[in-house]
Design an enzyme around this catalytic site. Structure first.
Site, PDB file in Angstrom:
ATOM      1  N   ARG A 172     -25.762  37.509  73.150  1.00  0.00           N
ATOM      2  CA  ARG A 172     -26.178  37.390  71.744  1.00  0.00           C
ATOM      3  C   ARG A 172     -26.471  38.754  71.120  1.00  0.00           C
ATOM      4  O   ARG A 172     -27.392  38.885  70.313  1.00  0.00           O
ATOM      5  CB  ARG A 172     -27.414  36.500  71.602  1.00  0.00           C
ATOM      6  CG  ARG A 172     -27.154  35.024  71.904  1.00  0.00           C
ATOM      7  CD  ARG A 172     -26.633  34.284  70.678  1.00  0.00           C
ATOM      8  NE  ARG A 172     -26.212  32.942  71.054  1.00  0.00           N
ATOM      9  CZ  ARG A 172     -26.936  31.855  70.813  1.00  0.00           C
ATOM     10  NH1 ARG A 172     -28.062  31.933  70.166  1.00  0.00           N
ATOM     11  NH2 ARG A 172     -26.487  30.682  71.179  1.00  0.00           N
ATOM     12  N   ARG A 202     -28.917  37.193  64.828  1.00  0.00           N
ATOM     13  CA  ARG A 202     -29.959  37.249  63.801  1.00  0.00           C
ATOM     14  C   ARG A 202     -30.987  38.359  63.953  1.00  0.00           C
ATOM     15  O   ARG A 202     -31.705  38.644  63.004  1.00  0.00           O
ATOM     16  CB  ARG A 202     -30.658  35.887  63.707  1.00  0.00           C
ATOM     17  CG  ARG A 202     -29.769  34.848  63.040  1.00  0.00           C
ATOM     18  CD  ARG A 202     -30.356  33.472  63.124  1.00  0.00           C
ATOM     19  NE  ARG A 202     -30.334  33.019  64.506  1.00  0.00           N
ATOM     20  CZ  ARG A 202     -30.749  31.820  64.913  1.00  0.00           C
ATOM     21  NH1 ARG A 202     -31.260  30.982  64.031  1.00  0.00           N
ATOM     22  NH2 ARG A 202     -30.685  31.467  66.176  1.00  0.00           N
ATOM     23  N   TYR A 243     -24.032  18.712  74.359  1.00  0.00           N
ATOM     24  CA  TYR A 243     -24.147  18.672  72.892  1.00  0.00           C
ATOM     25  C   TYR A 243     -23.356  17.498  72.325  1.00  0.00           C
ATOM     26  O   TYR A 243     -23.794  16.826  71.396  1.00  0.00           O
ATOM     27  CB  TYR A 243     -23.665  19.996  72.280  1.00  0.00           C
ATOM     28  CG  TYR A 243     -24.591  21.146  72.592  1.00  0.00           C
ATOM     29  CD1 TYR A 243     -25.728  21.380  71.811  1.00  0.00           C
ATOM     30  CD2 TYR A 243     -24.370  21.987  73.680  1.00  0.00           C
ATOM     31  CE1 TYR A 243     -26.604  22.426  72.108  1.00  0.00           C
ATOM     32  CE2 TYR A 243     -25.235  23.022  73.985  1.00  0.00           C
ATOM     33  CZ  TYR A 243     -26.347  23.233  73.193  1.00  0.00           C
ATOM     34  OH  TYR A 243     -27.217  24.254  73.486  1.00  0.00           O
TER      35      TYR A 243
HETATM   36  O1  1CP Z   1     -23.204  38.182  70.526  1.00  0.00           O
HETATM   37  C1  1CP Z   1     -23.014  37.018  70.868  1.00  0.00           C
HETATM   38  O2  1CP Z   1     -23.247  36.608  72.020  1.00  0.00           O
HETATM   39  C2  1CP Z   1     -22.547  36.106  69.784  1.00  0.00           C
HETATM   40  C3  1CP Z   1     -21.574  35.027  70.066  1.00  0.00           C
HETATM   41  C4  1CP Z   1     -22.230  33.704  70.527  1.00  0.00           C
HETATM   42  C5  1CP Z   1     -22.171  33.133  71.802  1.00  0.00           C
HETATM   43  C6  1CP Z   1     -21.596  33.764  73.063  1.00  0.00           C
HETATM   44  C7  1CP Z   1     -22.913  32.782  69.681  1.00  0.00           C
HETATM   45  C8  1CP Z   1     -23.226  32.963  68.257  1.00  0.00           C
HETATM   46  N1  1CP Z   1     -23.194  31.658  70.424  1.00  0.00           N
HETATM   47  C9  1CP Z   1     -22.761  31.843  71.716  1.00  0.00           C
HETATM   48  C10 1CP Z   1     -22.826  30.906  72.841  1.00  0.00           C
HETATM   49  C11 1CP Z   1     -23.642  29.663  72.723  1.00  0.00           C
HETATM   50  N2  1CP Z   1     -23.830  28.829  71.653  1.00  0.00           N
HETATM   51  C12 1CP Z   1     -24.298  29.084  73.842  1.00  0.00           C
HETATM   52  C13 1CP Z   1     -24.236  29.631  75.256  1.00  0.00           C
HETATM   53  C14 1CP Z   1     -25.218  30.749  75.449  1.00  0.00           C
HETATM   54  C15 1CP Z   1     -26.662  30.374  75.310  1.00  0.00           C
HETATM   55  O3  1CP Z   1     -27.154  29.572  76.147  1.00  0.00           O
HETATM   56  O4  1CP Z   1     -27.293  30.874  74.381  1.00  0.00           O
HETATM   57  C16 1CP Z   1     -24.930  27.905  73.405  1.00  0.00           C
HETATM   58  C17 1CP Z   1     -25.761  26.961  74.240  1.00  0.00           C
HETATM   59  C18 1CP Z   1     -24.625  27.745  72.014  1.00  0.00           C
HETATM   60  C19 1CP Z   1     -25.025  26.614  71.149  1.00  0.00           C
HETATM   61  C20 1CP Z   1     -25.733  27.064  69.919  1.00  0.00           C
HETATM   62  N3  1CP Z   1     -25.184  27.846  68.953  1.00  0.00           N
HETATM   63  C21 1CP Z   1     -27.065  26.752  69.526  1.00  0.00           C
HETATM   64  C22 1CP Z   1     -28.018  25.844  70.270  1.00  0.00           C
HETATM   65  C23 1CP Z   1     -28.788  26.547  71.353  1.00  0.00           C
HETATM   66  C24 1CP Z   1     -29.733  25.563  72.054  1.00  0.00           C
HETATM   67  O5  1CP Z   1     -30.802  26.041  72.465  1.00  0.00           O
HETATM   68  O6  1CP Z   1     -29.399  24.372  72.213  1.00  0.00           O
HETATM   69  C25 1CP Z   1     -27.305  27.413  68.305  1.00  0.00           C
HETATM   70  C26 1CP Z   1     -28.558  27.414  67.489  1.00  0.00           C
HETATM   71  C27 1CP Z   1     -26.100  28.110  67.970  1.00  0.00           C
HETATM   72  C28 1CP Z   1     -25.832  28.908  66.753  1.00  0.00           C
HETATM   73  C29 1CP Z   1     -25.455  30.327  66.951  1.00  0.00           C
HETATM   74  N4  1CP Z   1     -24.396  30.763  67.744  1.00  0.00           N
HETATM   75  C30 1CP Z   1     -24.270  32.128  67.631  1.00  0.00           C
HETATM   76  C31 1CP Z   1     -25.299  32.589  66.720  1.00  0.00           C
HETATM   77  C32 1CP Z   1     -25.491  34.016  66.301  1.00  0.00           C
HETATM   78  C33 1CP Z   1     -26.020  31.450  66.299  1.00  0.00           C
HETATM   79  C34 1CP Z   1     -27.163  31.426  65.305  1.00  0.00           C
HETATM   80  C35 1CP Z   1     -26.726  30.744  64.025  1.00  0.00           C
HETATM   81  C36 1CP Z   1     -26.834  31.535  62.755  1.00  0.00           C
HETATM   82  O7  1CP Z   1     -26.716  32.747  62.669  1.00  0.00           O
HETATM   83  O8  1CP Z   1     -27.016  30.845  61.760  1.00  0.00           O
END
Ligand code: 1CP
Length: 349
Positions: A35, A39, A157
């Protein structure tokens, strides 16, 4: 310049330190952070605030490419990770996916019969375009990591309909209706393989498979729903691209990490921050290169604690091929100065 830094320079010109390490080099210390785009970065928030839905950002190649490169412009990490999300797969299969501020992902009801692979590559084509755009802009000493969620985590999910703490529906389903779960997992294996093969064709240098919720399963279920589908994806990719390294991240797998490595065929694993370091050095790092595993809270707290926790990780792992990373994603409240401090410490090693 020392012999070591001269050597590092030579190596960097030919192949990135990240890829060299995945192939067995020990004297480099590549680093990136899960990540790393997101944000906590003001330049990300600036772009994000003009876009209504998060998926629109994932499917806008110019903006997604810009966001992918933002952390490298600031911190000069060894690798960029494609900006997308693991939930683009259910979206491309036909399940509705939206991201609600303060809530997280919300998925529509799952109608198994309606899900299909027919339009997958067309729907995901903007992601492939992002890969090509980023690749053109990255220096040759930097790598681009493609990624997907592993089937188990993506299925949580799809079946729960949102983020979950207890995973009540899917964990009951795996006992009561395993053949129904198997259908979804099999579809995800095919979808994820297609998706990753296309990311590689478009230019990613390595792949990471995120299995964020691998930790909630008993051993036998871990074998069925984490190891088996991951092994199929790895073999599908290796059949076409044997040289592209694949990093597995079965978060929280604990003592099942060695079994995961041996049975899935991944080239390397990412460790989470709950794993005992000395145990992992002996039982995991002896099997393959590792990546990890600073507690994201130590980065959020910063200062001496962050540095001493980092030092413990370097002491445990730097005698074998090692990529420094976090044990999970950067928390959105993390001050950018703490990341700067950590990066300058890593670069001084
Ligand atoms: O730099 C990076 O890593 C950005 C790319 C990235 C990756 C690799 C994002 C952007 N998401 C992910 C993977 C991801 N998404 C995972 C696997 C890694 C982890 O466990 O964190 C998972 C579970 C998700 C699902 C997801 N996406 C959630 C739910 C998390 C949960 O606790 O259940 C959420 C809130 C997101 C949104 C998201 N994805 C990425 C960003 C920057 C965001 C935030 C949304 C925004 O900016 O509005």
């Amino acid at each position: 310049m020392s012999d070591l830094s001269l050597r590092k320079k030579e190596l960097n010109v030919k192949e990135s330190s990240f890829i060299k390490t995945l192939k067995g080099e020990t004297n480099l210390l590549p680093f990136w952070f899960m990540r790393q785009a997101g944000r906590y970065l003001p330049e990300y928030r600036k772009i994000r605030k003009n876009i209504n839905s998060f998926l629109d950002l994932c499917f806008n190649p110019n903006l997604a490419a810009e966001v992918t490169i933002q952390p490298l412009a600031r911190y000069d990490m060894s690798a960029a990770i494609l900006f997308s999300d693991i939930l683009v797969i259910p979206h491309a299969l036909g399940q509705s996916v939206s991201f609600k501020g303060g809530v997280g992902p919300v998925l529509g009801s799952l109608n198994n019969n309606e899900l299909n692979l027919n339009n997958l590559n067309e729907i995901l084509s903007p992601v492939y375009e992002t890969v090509s755009l980023v690749k053109k802009q990255l220096n040759s000493d930097k790598s681009l990591i493609g990624f997907a969620g592993s089937p188990w985590t993506v299925a949580t999910y799809m079946i729960e309909g949102s983020s979950s703490r207890e995973f009540l529906k899917i964990r009951q389903m795996m006992y009561k209706k395993p053949e129904e779960l198997q259908k979804i997992i099999d579809l995800l294996v095919d979808a994820t393989s297609l998706y990753l093969l296309e990311q590689i064709k478009s230019g990613v240098d390595a792949i990471q498979l995120f299995d964020s919720w691998a930790s909630v399963l008993p051993e036998e279920m871990f074998n069925l729903w984490v190891i088996k589908p991951t092994a199929k994806i790895v073999s599908n990719i290796k059949a076409e691209y044997p040289d592209v390294p694949i990093i597995g991240f079965p978060k929280g797998a604990g003592i099942l990490y060695p079994e995961y490595i041996k049975k899935t065929g991944v080239d390397a694993v990412s460790l989470d921050h709950t794993i005992p370091l000395n145990w992992a050095a002996e039982h995991v790092h002896s099997l393959c290169p590792v990546q990890g595993c600073l507690d994201p809270m130590a980065l959020l707290v910063g200062g001496d604690i962050m540095i001493s926790e980092t030092q413990k990780i370097l002491d445990a792992f730097s005698d074998r091929p090692f990529i420094f990373n976090l044990g999970h994603g950067i928390h959105k409240e993390t001050p950018v100065e703490h990341v700067e401090h950590l990066v300058s410490f890593l670069k001084d090693q």
